[in-house]
Design a protein around this motif. Structure first.
Motif, PDB file in Angstrom:
ATOM      1  N   ILE A 318       0.847  -1.185   0.000  1.00 23.36           N
ATOM      2  CA  ILE A 318       0.000   0.000   0.000  1.00 23.36           C
ATOM      3  C   ILE A 318       0.886   1.239   0.000  1.00 23.36           C
ATOM      4  CG2 ILE A 318      -1.777   1.274   1.258  1.00 23.36           C
ATOM      5  CD1 ILE A 318      -2.636  -1.338   2.486  1.00 23.36           C
ATOM      6  N   SER A 319       0.666   2.113  -0.938  1.00 20.22           N
ATOM      7  CA  SER A 319       1.428   3.359  -1.001  1.00 20.22           C
ATOM      8  C   SER A 319       0.463   4.526  -0.991  1.00 20.22           C
ATOM      9  CB  SER A 319       2.274   3.395  -2.285  1.00 20.22           C
ATOM     10  OG  SER A 319       2.936   4.634  -2.404  1.00 20.22           O
ATOM     11  N   LEU A 320       0.560   5.364   0.059  1.00 21.58           N
ATOM     12  CA  LEU A 320      -0.311   6.530   0.176  1.00 21.58           C
ATOM     13  C   LEU A 320       0.424   7.740  -0.388  1.00 21.58           C
ATOM     14  CD1 LEU A 320      -1.708   5.944   3.759  1.00 21.58           C
ATOM     15  CD2 LEU A 320      -2.781   5.386   1.582  1.00 21.58           C
ATOM     16  N   SER A 321       0.079   8.131  -1.607  1.00 16.78           N
ATOM     17  CA  SER A 321       0.738   9.265  -2.236  1.00 16.78           C
ATOM     18  C   SER A 321       0.142  10.588  -1.795  1.00 16.78           C
ATOM     19  CB  SER A 321       0.620   9.142  -3.767  1.00 16.78           C
ATOM     20  OG  SER A 321      -0.748   9.092  -4.155  1.00 16.78           O
ATOM     21  N   ASP A 322      -1.057  10.583  -1.213  1.00 13.86           N
ATOM     22  CA  ASP A 322      -1.704  11.806  -0.777  1.00 13.86           C
ATOM     23  C   ASP A 322      -1.181  12.190   0.596  1.00 13.86           C
ATOM     24  OD1 ASP A 322      -3.304  13.931  -0.295  1.00 13.86           O
ATOM     25  OD2 ASP A 322      -5.194  12.818  -0.207  1.00 13.86           O
ATOM     26  N   SER A 323      -0.467  13.312   0.677  1.00 12.64           N
ATOM     27  CA  SER A 323       0.118  13.744   1.935  1.00 12.64           C
ATOM     28  C   SER A 323      -0.884  14.436   2.841  1.00 12.64           C
ATOM     29  CB  SER A 323       1.287  14.704   1.663  1.00 12.64           C
ATOM     30  OG  SER A 323       0.839  15.831   0.944  1.00 12.64           O
ATOM     31  N   GLY A 324      -2.066  14.767   2.305  1.00  9.58           N
ATOM     32  CA  GLY A 324      -3.083  15.419   3.114  1.00  9.58           C
ATOM     33  C   GLY A 324      -3.051  16.930   3.047  1.00  9.58           C
ATOM     34  N   TYR A 325      -2.175  17.506   2.215  1.00 11.16           N
ATOM     35  CA  TYR A 325      -2.120  18.960   2.077  1.00 11.16           C
ATOM     36  C   TYR A 325      -1.469  19.295   0.746  1.00 11.16           C
ATOM     37  CZ  TYR A 325       2.727  18.150   3.525  1.00 11.16           C
ATOM     38  OH  TYR A 325       4.004  17.668   3.617  1.00 11.16           O
ATOM     39  N   THR A 326      -1.653  20.518   0.273  1.00  7.10           N
ATOM     40  CA  THR A 326      -0.961  21.004  -0.923  1.00  7.10           C
ATOM     41  C   THR A 326      -0.324  22.343  -0.582  1.00  7.10           C
ATOM     42  OG1 THR A 326      -2.976  22.067  -1.753  1.00  7.10           O
ATOM     43  CG2 THR A 326      -2.495  19.841  -2.543  1.00  7.10           C
ATOM     44  N   ILE A 327       0.874  22.556  -1.078  1.00  4.92           N
ATOM     45  CA  ILE A 327       1.655  23.749  -0.751  1.00  4.92           C
ATOM     46  C   ILE A 327       1.574  24.760  -1.888  1.00  4.92           C
ATOM     47  CG2 ILE A 327       3.995  24.603  -0.341  1.00  4.92           C
ATOM     48  CD1 ILE A 327       4.604  21.945   1.031  1.00  4.92           C
ATOM     49  N   ARG A 328       1.305  26.019  -1.523  1.00  3.58           N
ATOM     50  CA  ARG A 328       1.284  27.095  -2.504  1.00  3.58           C
ATOM     51  C   ARG A 328       2.679  27.662  -2.724  1.00  3.58           C
ATOM     52  NH1 ARG A 328      -2.740  30.403  -4.164  1.00  3.58           N
ATOM     53  NH2 ARG A 328      -4.099  29.715  -2.468  1.00  3.58           N
ATOM     54  N   LYS A 329       3.405  27.894  -1.629  1.00  2.00           N
ATOM     55  CA  LYS A 329       4.693  28.565  -1.738  1.00  2.00           C
ATOM     56  C   LYS A 329       5.600  28.145  -0.579  1.00  2.00           C
ATOM     57  CE  LYS A 329       4.431  32.735  -3.183  1.00  2.00           C
ATOM     58  NZ  LYS A 329       4.171  34.194  -3.276  1.00  2.00           N
ATOM     59  N   VAL A 330       6.914  28.106  -0.846  1.00  2.00           N
ATOM     60  CA  VAL A 330       7.912  27.812   0.181  1.00  2.00           C
ATOM     61  C   VAL A 330       8.960  28.905   0.162  1.00  2.00           C
ATOM     62  CG1 VAL A 330       9.676  26.205   0.985  1.00  2.00           C
ATOM     63  CG2 VAL A 330       7.544  25.319   0.019  1.00  2.00           C
TER      64      VAL A 330
END
Length: 333
Positions: A318-330
């Motif tokens: 099982i590989s969970l590719s969804d980290s649970g968030y998306t980043i706009r800027k770093v």
């Protein structure tokens, strides 16, 4: 408190990362930064400040940009929207460079001047040090549900700490490599860490009143926390052996169904033999037979689901590719 273990790493070479979730805290951020950097001047450790803007709708990110421009030790991650505190922690833990990670809220209710207390406790060899907001409990509407929650969690998990909700914690990076948090599981990090064999200590700290902004605390947070407790119990005790969990339910259900069927089958034969004369013992007139069959079917289904779960766990594919968030800027490397 659990028994400490000795560490052989050189403390002078250790690097500290502060993981600081931000959500609509524009008025607190500059003061928080000033107080952390001031107290860290009294320490010999190298450090970084990693702010995670969890989709703030005020000017928090603008304040963080100005802080970032003035200090190379500051890094900023901005989410596209509000994903929640657990997602902010995950992003911070995944991007932190430190050997020790310290978390605290950015509302100034955690006192930065108490940071050395956590560092000194970590020197004793503990893997995780959590704060206990012993002084200044806040209004009864917050303190009473919190006290009940902590008592329940401590009793169920067997971990004798007083404040699972306290965000002021210090971790060795090895702890955070072993666990993954989502939903409201950030408050259960000590439980997840203990399940992996890490040592835990608790220290008393202050609970300061909020200066600016609004509290994010609500009754729904208490409810979500109790529901996530069930998740934690399952993943810490049965994640590697789901059949042990589902099999218990299946066993009881099947045995209950079998007992009902055997009872009425025996009663039916006794009725046919003339020993039991009441017509009520005729198996065809007993709706409980249907209940017995239903319980056996449910039990078999529990066993089947448990076996399938065992196959999934054992395959380890099982590989969970969804980290649970998306980043706009770093901001910052």
């Amino acid at each position: 408190m659990t028994k400490k273990i000795e560490k052989d790493s050189s403390e002078q070479e250790q690097f500290i990362s502060f993981v600081l979730p931000v959500y609509n805290e524009k008025d607190n951020l500059q003061e928080l930064y000033d107080r952390i950097t001031k107290i860290m001047k009294t320490q010999t450790y190298r450090y970084e400040l990693l702010f995670i803007d969890d989709g703030s709708s005020d000017d928090s990110f603008d304040v963080l940009k100005e802080i970032y421009k003035k200090d190379i030790r500051v890094r900023v991650i901005q989410f596209r929207r509000n994903f929640g505190k657990a997602a902010a922690y995950n992003a911070g833990f995944q991007n932190a460079k430190g050997d020790i990670i310290i978390t605290m809220d950015t509302d100034l209710q955690d006192e930065p001047e108490e940071i050395p207390l956590f560092i000194d406790k970590m020197k004793e060899g503990f893997d995780l040090v959590t704060g206990w907001k012993h002084e200044g409990k806040g209004p009864l509407t917050k303190s009473l549900p919190s006290k009940i929650f902590n008592r329940v969690v401590s009793f169920i998990t067997g971990i004798r700490i007083h404040d699972f909700n306290c965000p002021f914690k210090a971790y060795r990076k090895e702890v955070l490599k072993e666990i993954e948090i989502y939903g409201e599981l950030h408050r259960y990090i000590p439980v997840l860490a203990r399940s992996k064999g890490f040592s835990i200590a608790e220290i008393k700290i202050k609970n300061l009143p909020r200066k600016y902004g609004q509290s994010k605390y609500g009754i729904e947070r208490f409810i979500r926390g109790m529901l996530d407790l069930l998740t934690v119990i399952f993943i810490t005790r049965f994640a590697k052996r789901p059949l042990h969990f589902l099999g218990i339910g299946g066993l009881f259900s099947s045995l209950a169904g079998l007992a009902i069927l055997l009872f009425y089958i025996c009663a039916h034969f006794l009725y046919k033999a003339g020993i039991l004369i009441s017509r009520g013992w005729n198996i065809h007139d007993r709706p409980a037979i249907s209940l017995g069959l239903l319980l056996m079917i449910v039990g078999i289904q529990f066993f089947s689901i448990g076996l399938i779960a065992e196959l999934i766990v054992s395959s380890k594919r099982i590989s969970l590719s969804d980290s649970g968030y998306t980043i706009r800027k770093v901001l910052g490397d």
